[in-house]
Design a protein around this motif. Structure first.
Motif, mmCIF file in Angstrom:
data_model
loop_
_atom_site.group_PDB
_atom_site.id
_atom_site.type_symbol
_atom_site.label_atom_id
_atom_site.label_comp_id
_atom_site.label_asym_id
_atom_site.label_seq_id
_atom_site.Cartn_x
_atom_site.Cartn_y
_atom_site.Cartn_z
ATOM 1 N N ALA A 1 0.837 -1.204 0.000
ATOM 2 C CA ALA A 1 0.000 0.000 0.000
ATOM 3 C C ALA A 1 0.871 1.252 0.000
ATOM 4 O O ALA A 1 0.585 2.220 -0.726
ATOM 5 C CB ALA A 1 -0.943 -0.009 1.203
ATOM 6 N N GLY A 2 1.946 1.228 0.770
ATOM 7 C CA GLY A 2 2.869 2.364 0.776
ATOM 8 C C GLY A 2 3.578 2.537 -0.552
ATOM 9 O O GLY A 2 3.746 3.664 -1.042
ATOM 10 N N ALA A 3 3.993 1.426 -1.146
ATOM 11 C CA ALA A 3 4.668 1.497 -2.448
ATOM 12 C C ALA A 3 3.719 2.006 -3.530
ATOM 13 O O ALA A 3 4.130 2.767 -4.419
ATOM 14 C CB ALA A 3 5.225 0.126 -2.822
ATOM 15 N N LEU A 4 2.450 1.610 -3.461
ATOM 16 C CA LEU A 4 1.477 2.044 -4.471
ATOM 17 C C LEU A 4 1.211 3.543 -4.411
ATOM 18 O O LEU A 4 0.808 4.143 -5.409
ATOM 19 C CB LEU A 4 0.165 1.271 -4.313
ATOM 20 N N GLU A 5 1.448 4.156 -3.262
ATOM 21 C CA GLU A 5 1.256 5.604 -3.131
ATOM 22 C C GLU A 5 2.188 6.377 -4.057
ATOM 23 O O GLU A 5 1.901 7.522 -4.402
ATOM 24 C CB GLU A 5 1.472 6.041 -1.683
ATOM 25 N N ARG B 1 -1.688 2.349 -10.858
ATOM 26 C CA ARG B 1 -2.281 1.413 -9.898
ATOM 27 C C ARG B 1 -3.378 0.592 -10.565
ATOM 28 O O ARG B 1 -3.451 -0.628 -10.386
ATOM 29 C CB ARG B 1 -2.836 2.157 -8.683
ATOM 30 N N ASP B 2 -4.243 1.254 -11.332
ATOM 31 C CA ASP B 2 -5.319 0.539 -12.025
ATOM 32 C C ASP B 2 -4.740 -0.495 -12.992
ATOM 33 O O ASP B 2 -5.253 -1.610 -13.106
ATOM 34 C CB ASP B 2 -6.224 1.514 -12.784
ATOM 35 N N PHE B 3 -3.670 -0.129 -13.683
ATOM 36 C CA PHE B 3 -3.020 -1.043 -14.612
ATOM 37 C C PHE B 3 -2.490 -2.270 -13.881
ATOM 38 O O PHE B 3 -2.647 -3.406 -14.347
ATOM 39 C CB PHE B 3 -1.885 -0.314 -15.344
#
Length: 142
Positions: free
Chosen positions: A112-116, A123-125
């Motif tokens: 979750a932190g990396a996705l920020e 993210r959607d991809f």
């Protein structure tokens, strides 16, 4: 356009590096084999030891100690198969679901932190790509 072999190499490299990092970001309270068993049972429901081994691409005999340890902890239970009394079904218990969630929580926090750091489109991809990787992982190649 890349060839299928070039694409395969790139996907395997990226997914392998990601999987290694994700494995490192776990609580470590249970083994990776135990985690795999619990994840399969949480996803699929009750399975025979043979079905579970097939899903994990291994032999049932190599999982017997894993099953025994998880049963001893109260994280899985064994019951007779309703259609064949000689077979048993393994199912995850609430304690097992809770233990699995605790084991996976650190990696979810890390990701979750990396996705920020990514854009919403990126993210959607990745969510779409994850679904495709799941589909490919279920393909037995036949």
């Amino acid at each position: 356009m890349r060839s299928n072999e070039e694409a395969a190499k790139r996907i395997l490299t990226g997914s392998g590096l990601f999987a290694a990092r994700a494995r490192a970001e776990r609580a470590g309270a249970i083994t990776l084999a135990q985690t795999g068993v619990l994840r399969q049972l949480a996803k699929a429901g009750a399975l025979t030891p043979s079905e579970l081994a097939e899903r994990l691409r291994t032999q049932p005999q190599s999982l017997s100690r894993v099953f025994a340890a998880l049963e001893e902890q109260g994280w899985i239970r064994r019951r007779p198969a309703p259609d064949d009394g000689r077979q048993s079904l393994l199912e995850i218990t609430q304690a097992g679901a809770d233990g699995l969630a605790a084991e996976l929580r650190p990696r979810e926090i890390w990701l979750a932190g990396a996705l920020e750091k990514l854009t919403e489109a990126e993210r959607d991809f990745l969510v779409v790509a994850a679904g495709l990787l799941e589909r490919l992982s279920e393909d037995d190649g036949r």
